[in-house]
Design an enzyme around this catalytic site. Sequence first.
Site, PDB file in Angstrom:
ATOM      1  N   HIS A  14      -4.277  45.235  45.064  1.00  0.00           N
ATOM      2  CA  HIS A  14      -3.951  43.939  45.325  1.00  0.00           C
ATOM      3  C   HIS A  14      -3.288  43.935  46.845  1.00  0.00           C
ATOM      4  O   HIS A  14      -2.759  44.968  47.378  1.00  0.00           O
ATOM      5  CB  HIS A  14      -2.338  43.620  44.390  1.00  0.00           C
ATOM      6  CG  HIS A  14      -1.988  42.307  44.353  1.00  0.00           C
ATOM      7  ND1 HIS A  14      -1.125  42.124  45.297  1.00  0.00           N
ATOM      8  CD2 HIS A  14      -2.007  41.270  43.548  1.00  0.00           C
ATOM      9  CE1 HIS A  14      -0.468  40.932  45.248  1.00  0.00           C
ATOM     10  NE2 HIS A  14      -1.271  40.491  44.096  1.00  0.00           N
ATOM     11  N   ASP A  53       1.231  51.418  41.886  1.00  0.00           N
ATOM     12  CA  ASP A  53       1.715  50.211  41.923  1.00  0.00           C
ATOM     13  C   ASP A  53       1.452  49.698  40.377  1.00  0.00           C
ATOM     14  O   ASP A  53       0.444  49.637  40.175  1.00  0.00           O
ATOM     15  CB  ASP A  53       0.696  49.022  42.734  1.00  0.00           C
ATOM     16  CG  ASP A  53       0.644  47.647  42.611  1.00  0.00           C
ATOM     17  OD1 ASP A  53       1.449  47.342  41.401  1.00  0.00           O
ATOM     18  OD2 ASP A  53       0.078  46.870  43.162  1.00  0.00           O
ATOM     19  N   GLN A  86       0.664  45.676  36.965  1.00  0.00           N
ATOM     20  CA  GLN A  86       0.019  45.452  35.729  1.00  0.00           C
ATOM     21  C   GLN A  86       0.130  46.592  34.746  1.00  0.00           C
ATOM     22  O   GLN A  86      -0.371  46.446  33.677  1.00  0.00           O
ATOM     23  CB  GLN A  86      -1.672  45.229  36.260  1.00  0.00           C
ATOM     24  CG  GLN A  86      -1.589  43.939  37.133  1.00  0.00           C
ATOM     25  CD  GLN A  86      -1.178  42.574  36.614  1.00  0.00           C
ATOM     26  OE1 GLN A  86      -0.896  42.304  35.505  1.00  0.00           O
ATOM     27  NE2 GLN A  86      -1.023  41.737  37.357  1.00  0.00           N
ATOM     28  N   LYS A 123       6.472  39.998  35.229  1.00  0.00           N
ATOM     29  CA  LYS A 123       5.258  40.092  34.497  1.00  0.00           C
ATOM     30  C   LYS A 123       5.395  40.754  33.099  1.00  0.00           C
ATOM     31  O   LYS A 123       4.601  40.980  32.181  1.00  0.00           O
ATOM     32  CB  LYS A 123       4.016  40.781  35.401  1.00  0.00           C
ATOM     33  CG  LYS A 123       3.727  40.138  36.505  1.00  0.00           C
ATOM     34  CD  LYS A 123       2.788  41.184  37.326  1.00  0.00           C
ATOM     35  CE  LYS A 123       2.430  40.819  38.627  1.00  0.00           C
ATOM     36  NZ  LYS A 123       1.917  39.326  38.956  1.00  0.00           N
TER      37      LYS A 123
HETATM   38  N1  C6P Z   1      -0.508  39.874  40.725  1.00  0.00           N
HETATM   39  C1  C6P Z   1      -1.759  38.060  39.887  1.00  0.00           C
HETATM   40  O1  C6P Z   1      -1.933  36.970  39.403  1.00  0.00           O
HETATM   41  P1  C6P Z   1       4.810  40.565  42.749  1.00  0.00           P
HETATM   42  O2  C6P Z   1       4.172  39.332  43.356  1.00  0.00           O
HETATM   43  O3  C6P Z   1       5.557  41.214  43.718  1.00  0.00           O
HETATM   44  O4  C6P Z   1       5.406  40.228  41.487  1.00  0.00           O
HETATM   45  O5  C6P Z   1       3.584  41.360  42.330  1.00  0.00           O
HETATM   46  C2  C6P Z   1       2.437  41.532  43.372  1.00  0.00           C
HETATM   47  C3  C6P Z   1       1.336  42.392  42.717  1.00  0.00           C
HETATM   48  C4  C6P Z   1       1.174  43.868  42.920  1.00  0.00           C
HETATM   49  N2  C6P Z   1       0.248  44.587  42.332  1.00  0.00           N
HETATM   50  C5  C6P Z   1      -0.551  44.129  41.476  1.00  0.00           C
HETATM   51  C6  C6P Z   1      -1.627  44.754  40.672  1.00  0.00           C
HETATM   52  C7  C6P Z   1      -0.529  42.789  41.080  1.00  0.00           C
HETATM   53  O6  C6P Z   1      -1.218  42.331  40.032  1.00  0.00           O
HETATM   54  C8  C6P Z   1       0.540  41.715  41.706  1.00  0.00           C
HETATM   55  C9  C6P Z   1       0.834  40.389  41.426  1.00  0.00           C
HETATM   56  C10 C6P Z   1      -0.318  38.500  40.168  1.00  0.00           C
HETATM   57  O7  C6P Z   1      -2.438  39.119  39.508  1.00  0.00           O
HETATM   58  C11 C6P Z   1      -0.092  37.381  41.303  1.00  0.00           C
HETATM   59  S1  C6P Z   1      -1.093  37.564  42.769  1.00  0.00           S
END
Ligand code: C6P
Length: 419
Positions: A133, A210, A213, A236
Site C-alpha cells: 500500500h 503493515d 489488513q 478496519k
Molecule cells: N487500505 C483500502 O481500501 P489507514 O488509512 O492508515 O487506516 O490504512 C492505510 C493502509 C495501509 N496498509 C494497507 C495494507 C491498507 O489496506 C491500508 C488502507 C484501505 O484498501 C484504504 S486505501
Amino acid sequence: MALATTTAAAPTFDVRAVRADFPALHQEVNGYPLVYLDNAATSQKPETVIRALAEFYRRDNANVHRGIHELSRRATEAYEAARARMAHWLGATDPAEIVFTRGTTEAINLVAAAWGNANVHEGDEIVLTVLEHHSNVVPWQLLARRSGARLRYLDIDDEGRLRLEQLDELLGRRTKIVCVNHVSNSLGTINPVAEIARRAHDVGALLLVDGAQGAPHLPVSVAETGCDFYACSGHKMCGPTGIGALWARRELLEAMPPYQGGGEMISVVEKEYSTWAAVPHKFEAGTPNFADAVAMTAAIDYLEGIGRPAIMQQEHELVCYALERLRDLPGIRIYGPSSLEDRAAVISFTLQDAHPHDIATILDHQGIAIRAGHHCTQLVMKRYGITATARASFAFYNTQEEVDRLVDGLGEVVKIFGA
Ligand code: C6P
C-alpha cells in the site's frame, strides 16, 4: 452480542445474530437492502462500540495523564486499559510497546521518521515489495530521499505472491529494514511474515509489518512472527476511525528519538533542550485520541467475543463461495492467489471491458458497495499492466446471499457491456 459457542473444534456462528449487532447494515441504498462489501476500506461498527464512544463522552470525558480529578483519573485508566487490550490483541505482553496513532499510515510514518532518521544513512538499503500500500512505500521514499538510502523491491508472481526466491539477492549487509504487509489490500495475498522476519534478521535487518489488513482478519502474534514493528488501524476492525497502533519492541522504542514534540512527551523542559518521557508516551505528543482508544477496547472485546477462529472460518467460507460463483462470469479476470490457504477475504477483478468505476457505479445503483480504483497500490496495478480493479472485500458479518446479490449485480454489468 452475538456469540460463539465452541463445543468442538469448529466454532458455531450465527451470522444473523451477528448482523443484528451492526446498525449500519440494516438500511436501504438506492431502494435495495445494503450489501456492504468494502470492508478492506473500513469495517462497520457494532452497537457496543458506538455506545462505548457515546458513553465515554457522556460520563468520563477528561484529558488523560494531566488532571488530578476524578474524571481525568477515569479517562486515564480507560485509556491505559485500552493500550493493554491492544497489546493483548496483537499478541504482545508489554503495554508500553503500544504507541497509539491515528492508524497504520501514521504508525509507519512514525517508524520511518523516528527510527529511520536515526538509523538509515547514505548507502543503506530499504527492502519493500511491489505489493505494498502507498502507506508502506511513500514514507520510505521520503526517508530514502532524506538519507541517501536506496530502495529495493521484491517482485510478485502472476498470482500476487511474493517472489521469496529473490530475497537472497535483495538482502545483504546494507539492508536496514524490510517492510511488508501481512495481507495485501488489493490482492488478498497472505504473506509469510515469520519467514521474512527470519531472513531479514539473518542479515541484521529489522522487519516492519503493515498489519492494516492482517490484524482484522488473522491471528496476530508479534512474538511468534518475530517482527520488530507491527502497524494497524482500528477502523478496519470494528473500531472507530482515527485510532490505530504501532507495536514495537521496547528496546527499539527506547532507543528511538521522538517523532513529534509537544505536551506530555517530555520529562523536563529547559530553554535549550528537553528530556523525554518514558515509552510509549515519548511518542504521543499532545492530547491523544483517548475517546476512540477507549471505544477500540469495545471493538476488541466484541471481536474476541466472536473469536478469531469463527471470524476466519466465516470469511474463508464466504471467499470460497464467492470465488466459485464469480469464476462462472464470462470475461472475468480474478487477481491474487488461486489457492485459498494464502488468500484472505479480498477479491479483486476486472470484468470484460467494463471500467472498474462503471462496475462499482452499476452495483451501487443496486445497493451494493464495493471499491474500484488502484486501492492505493499503484505498483501492483503496474505489475499487471492495468490501472484499476473492482474489489469486493468481505467481513464475518457478510452472507452467501450477499455474494449472490454481487454475482447477480455483475450479471447486469455483463449484459450492459457484453457483446
Ligand atoms: N487500505 C483500502 O481500501 P489507514 O488509512 O492508515 O487506516 O490504512 C492505510 C493502509 C495501509 N496498509 C494497507 C495494507 C491498507 O489496506 C491500508 C488502507 C484501505 O484498501 C484504504 S486505501
